[in-house]
Scaffold this motif. Structure first.
Motif, PDB file in Angstrom:
ATOM      1  N   GLY A  58       0.807  -1.206   0.000  1.00  0.00           N
ATOM      2  CA  GLY A  58       0.000   0.000   0.000  1.00  0.00           C
ATOM      3  C   GLY A  58       0.840   1.256   0.000  1.00  0.00           C
ATOM      4  N   ARG A  59       0.185   2.359   0.286  1.00  0.00           N
ATOM      5  CA  ARG A  59       0.839   3.674   0.289  1.00  0.00           C
ATOM      6  C   ARG A  59       0.732   4.263   1.687  1.00  0.00           C
ATOM      7  NH1 ARG A  59      -0.711   9.139  -1.176  1.00  0.00           N
ATOM      8  NH2 ARG A  59       1.106  10.186  -2.041  1.00  0.00           N
ATOM      9  N   PHE A  60       1.843   4.763   2.200  1.00  0.00           N
ATOM     10  CA  PHE A  60       1.864   5.353   3.536  1.00  0.00           C
ATOM     11  C   PHE A  60       1.225   6.734   3.511  1.00  0.00           C
ATOM     12  CE2 PHE A  60       4.091   7.881   6.830  1.00  0.00           C
ATOM     13  CZ  PHE A  60       3.608   7.208   7.939  1.00  0.00           C
ATOM     14  N   ALA A  61       0.263   6.980   4.388  1.00  0.00           N
ATOM     15  CA  ALA A  61      -0.379   8.282   4.546  1.00  0.00           C
ATOM     16  C   ALA A  61      -0.450   8.561   6.044  1.00  0.00           C
ATOM     17  CB  ALA A  61      -1.770   8.282   3.919  1.00  0.00           C
ATOM     18  N   GLN A  65      -4.603   6.558   8.164  1.00  0.00           N
ATOM     19  CA  GLN A  65      -5.062   5.186   7.979  1.00  0.00           C
ATOM     20  C   GLN A  65      -4.772   4.300   9.182  1.00  0.00           C
ATOM     21  OE1 GLN A  65      -2.996   4.673   4.358  1.00  0.00           O
ATOM     22  NE2 GLN A  65      -1.063   4.137   5.315  1.00  0.00           N
ATOM     23  N   GLU A  66      -4.351   4.894  10.277  1.00  0.00           N
ATOM     24  CA  GLU A  66      -3.943   4.083  11.424  1.00  0.00           C
ATOM     25  C   GLU A  66      -5.116   3.412  12.126  1.00  0.00           C
ATOM     26  OE1 GLU A  66      -1.163   3.503  10.925  1.00  0.00           O
ATOM     27  OE2 GLU A  66      -0.323   5.306  10.100  1.00  0.00           O
ATOM     28  N   ARG A  67      -6.277   4.061  12.146  1.00  0.00           N
ATOM     29  CA  ARG A  67      -7.442   3.427  12.776  1.00  0.00           C
ATOM     30  C   ARG A  67      -7.841   2.179  11.992  1.00  0.00           C
ATOM     31  NH1 ARG A  67     -12.907   6.644  13.498  1.00  0.00           N
ATOM     32  NH2 ARG A  67     -12.589   6.769  11.289  1.00  0.00           N
ATOM     33  N   GLU A  68      -8.013   2.310  10.695  1.00  0.00           N
ATOM     34  CA  GLU A  68      -8.425   1.182   9.856  1.00  0.00           C
ATOM     35  C   GLU A  68      -7.421   0.035   9.934  1.00  0.00           C
ATOM     36  OE1 GLU A  68      -8.915   0.167   5.127  1.00  0.00           O
ATOM     37  OE2 GLU A  68      -9.064   2.259   5.760  1.00  0.00           O
ATOM     38  N   GLY A  69      -6.133   0.357   9.802  1.00  0.00           N
ATOM     39  CA  GLY A  69      -5.102  -0.674   9.862  1.00  0.00           C
ATOM     40  C   GLY A  69      -5.020  -1.341  11.224  1.00  0.00           C
ATOM     41  N   VAL A 102      -7.059   3.586  17.622  1.00  0.00           N
ATOM     42  CA  VAL A 102      -7.980   2.439  17.656  1.00  0.00           C
ATOM     43  C   VAL A 102      -8.726   2.286  18.974  1.00  0.00           C
ATOM     44  CG1 VAL A 102      -6.616   1.148  15.979  1.00  0.00           C
ATOM     45  CG2 VAL A 102      -6.236   0.759  18.408  1.00  0.00           C
ATOM     46  N   ARG A 103      -8.259   2.949  20.011  1.00  0.00           N
ATOM     47  CA  ARG A 103      -8.757   2.728  21.362  1.00  0.00           C
ATOM     48  C   ARG A 103     -10.279   2.753  21.483  1.00  0.00           C
ATOM     49  NH1 ARG A 103     -10.921   5.410  25.015  1.00  0.00           N
ATOM     50  NH2 ARG A 103     -10.595   5.291  27.239  1.00  0.00           N
ATOM     51  N   LEU A 104     -10.923   3.745  20.938  1.00  0.00           N
ATOM     52  CA  LEU A 104     -12.374   3.891  21.099  1.00  0.00           C
ATOM     53  C   LEU A 104     -13.193   2.994  20.179  1.00  0.00           C
ATOM     54  CD1 LEU A 104     -12.609   7.767  21.424  1.00  0.00           C
ATOM     55  CD2 LEU A 104     -12.690   6.057  23.252  1.00  0.00           C
TER      56      LEU A 104
END
Length: 135
Positions: A58-61, A65-69, A102-104
Motif C-alpha cells: 500500500g501507500r503510507f499516509a 489510515q492508522e485506525r483502519e489498519g 484504535v482505542r475507542l
C-alpha cells in the motif's frame, strides 16, 4: 510463538512506520521497552509495519489510515489460535498515536495501552500545525 503447552496468551502489538534495527520489540530507548518487559513476563509480541511502510503493501499516509489498519490487525490477531483475544498495544510518539487511533473503536476493547512520551500534532488531536499544552 510460545510452545503448545503454553496455550493462547495475550499479545503485545507494536505498529511502526519506521525501519531501523533499533525499532525492534524491546530495543532500549525506542519506546518498545514495555513490549520487551511483557514478552519477558510470558506474553507474546508482534511488531508490524504500518500500511505502505517497508514490508507492508500500500501507500503510507501518515495519521490517515492508522485506525483502519489497527482495527484490522487486532481482528486478525484475535483469530489466531495462539492469541487469547486480549491485545495490548505499546509504543511512544507515533506508535503511541496509533494506540489512541484504535482505542475507542475496538470491541472488545484493548486489554491495556502502554504509552510512552508523545508529541503529536495531527488531524483530530486539536489543531493541525499548532502547539497545544498537554491536558
Amino acid at each position: 510463538m510460545p510452545t503448545a503447552r503454553c496455550g493462547p496468551l495475550p499479545v503485545v502489538l507494536v505498529r511502526a512506520p519506521y525501519e531501523h534495527p533499533r525499532h525492534r520489540l524491546g530495543a532500549k530507548g525506542t519506546g518498545h521497552d514495555a513490549g520487551q518487559a511483557a514478552v519477558g513476563s510470558g506474553v507474546q509480541g508482534v511488531v508490524q509495519d504500518v500500511r505502505g511502510a517497508f514490508a507492508s503493501g500500500g501507500r503510507f499516509a501518515a495519521f490517515r489510515q492508522e485506525r483502519e489498519g489497527g482495527l484490522a490487525t487486532a481482528a486478525g490477531l484475535r483469530e489466531k489460535s495462539w492469541c487469547d483475544g486480549r491485545p495490548v498495544t505499546a509504543g511512544a510518539s507515533y506508535l503511541g498515536y496509533m494506540q489512541w487511533a484504535v482505542r475507542l473503536y475496538l470491541d472488545p476493547p484493548l486489554e491495556a495501552m502502554c504509552l510512552g512520551p508523545m508529541a503529536v500534532v495531527a488531524p483530530g488531536l486539536g489543531g493541525y500545525g499548532r502547539r497545544r499544552p498537554w491536558p
